[in-house]
Design a protein around this motif. Sequence first.
Motif, short mmCIF file in Angstrom:
data_model
loop_
_atom_site.label_atom_id
_atom_site.label_comp_id
_atom_site.label_asym_id
_atom_site.label_seq_id
_atom_site.Cartn_x
_atom_site.Cartn_y
_atom_site.Cartn_z
N TYR A 138 -0.16 4.66 1.15
CA TYR A 138 0.29 5.26 2.67
C TYR A 138 -0.12 3.84 3.92
O TYR A 138 -1.12 2.92 3.55
CB TYR A 138 -0.59 5.73 2.83
CG TYR A 138 -0.19 6.94 2.04
CD1 TYR A 138 -0.15 7.17 0.28
CD2 TYR A 138 0.35 8.26 2.92
CE1 TYR A 138 0.47 8.50 -0.05
CE2 TYR A 138 0.66 9.64 2.48
CZ TYR A 138 0.30 9.89 1.09
OH TYR A 138 1.55 10.41 0.77
N ALA A 139 0.97 4.20 5.06
CA ALA A 139 0.42 3.11 6.38
C ALA A 139 -0.67 3.90 6.42
O ALA A 139 -0.61 5.46 6.90
CB ALA A 139 1.50 3.08 6.52
N ALA A 168 -2.65 0.63 13.44
CA ALA A 168 -1.80 1.06 12.54
C ALA A 168 -1.95 -0.14 11.76
O ALA A 168 -1.44 -1.54 11.72
CB ALA A 168 -0.55 1.25 12.40
N THR A 217 -0.30 -1.36 7.97
CA THR A 217 0.87 -0.72 6.71
C THR A 217 0.10 -1.05 5.30
O THR A 217 -0.63 -1.79 4.79
CB THR A 217 2.05 -2.11 6.61
OG1 THR A 217 1.58 -3.52 5.99
CG2 THR A 217 2.85 -2.02 7.93
N SER A 218 0.67 -0.49 4.00
CA SER A 218 0.35 -0.66 2.63
C SER A 218 0.17 -2.03 2.26
O SER A 218 -0.33 -2.49 1.40
CB SER A 218 1.23 0.06 1.97
OG SER A 218 2.41 -0.16 1.92
N SER A 250 0.05 -5.40 7.25
CA SER A 250 0.10 -5.59 8.86
C SER A 250 -0.24 -4.97 9.35
O SER A 250 0.01 -3.78 9.52
CB SER A 250 1.90 -5.56 8.54
OG SER A 250 2.45 -6.97 7.30
N THR A 251 -0.43 -5.69 10.61
CA THR A 251 -0.88 -4.70 11.38
C THR A 251 -0.25 -4.64 13.07
O THR A 251 -0.18 -5.55 13.21
CB THR A 251 -1.96 -4.67 12.17
OG1 THR A 251 -2.98 -6.29 12.28
CG2 THR A 251 -3.63 -4.76 10.44
N ASN A 252 -0.44 -2.91 13.71
CA ASN A 252 -0.17 -3.25 15.21
C ASN A 252 -1.20 -2.95 15.80
O ASN A 252 -1.86 -1.51 15.31
CB ASN A 252 1.05 -2.91 15.26
CG ASN A 252 1.89 -1.32 15.03
OD1 ASN A 252 1.00 -1.24 13.38
ND2 ASN A 252 2.21 -0.41 16.03
N HIS A 286 0.91 7.82 6.37
CA HIS A 286 2.22 8.22 6.59
C HIS A 286 2.63 7.23 5.54
O HIS A 286 2.88 6.18 4.67
CB HIS A 286 3.07 7.86 7.82
CG HIS A 286 3.86 7.70 7.85
ND1 HIS A 286 5.02 8.88 7.81
CD2 HIS A 286 5.18 6.55 7.69
CE1 HIS A 286 6.05 9.01 7.96
NE2 HIS A 286 6.11 7.66 7.17
N LEU A 287 3.72 8.25 4.23
CA LEU A 287 4.36 7.15 3.91
C LEU A 287 5.72 8.76 3.67
O LEU A 287 5.77 9.77 3.31
CB LEU A 287 3.26 7.68 2.66
CG LEU A 287 4.05 7.16 1.07
CD1 LEU A 287 4.77 5.70 1.00
CD2 LEU A 287 3.35 7.28 -0.66
#
Length: 114
Positions: free
Chosen positions: A31-32, A49, A51-52, A55-57, A97-98
């Motif tokens: 999941y993110a 956020a 990601t799996s 990676s970040t934002n 989230h997925l």
Amino acid sequence: VQLVESGGGWVQPGGSLRLSCAASGITFSRYAMGWYRQAPGKQRDLVAAVTSGGSTNYADSVKGRFTISRDNAKNTVYLQMNSLKPEDTAVYYCNAHLVTMNYWGQGTQVAVSS
């Protein structure tokens, strides 16, 4: 599925808090994960956020102050918040989230004031 946030509270401007979100009932590593916040009378906005793949934002308003990280072994995502400002006051929500699956935690209050 459960997402349980912790670590909120009251802090003075310039202070720090670390939020945690422990997930269960999902294959966490797939999941993110994200942190959102909602201030009174405002919409819920993305804060950060990951990601799996790691990676970040970040929202522009928190770049350089907040850091999101995840520990797949502990099924937990963190939000380290430094140099907190009064405008960071909000209820912070954890999100998983997925594809079409989207889950929310119950939220944790963060209050920044002197």
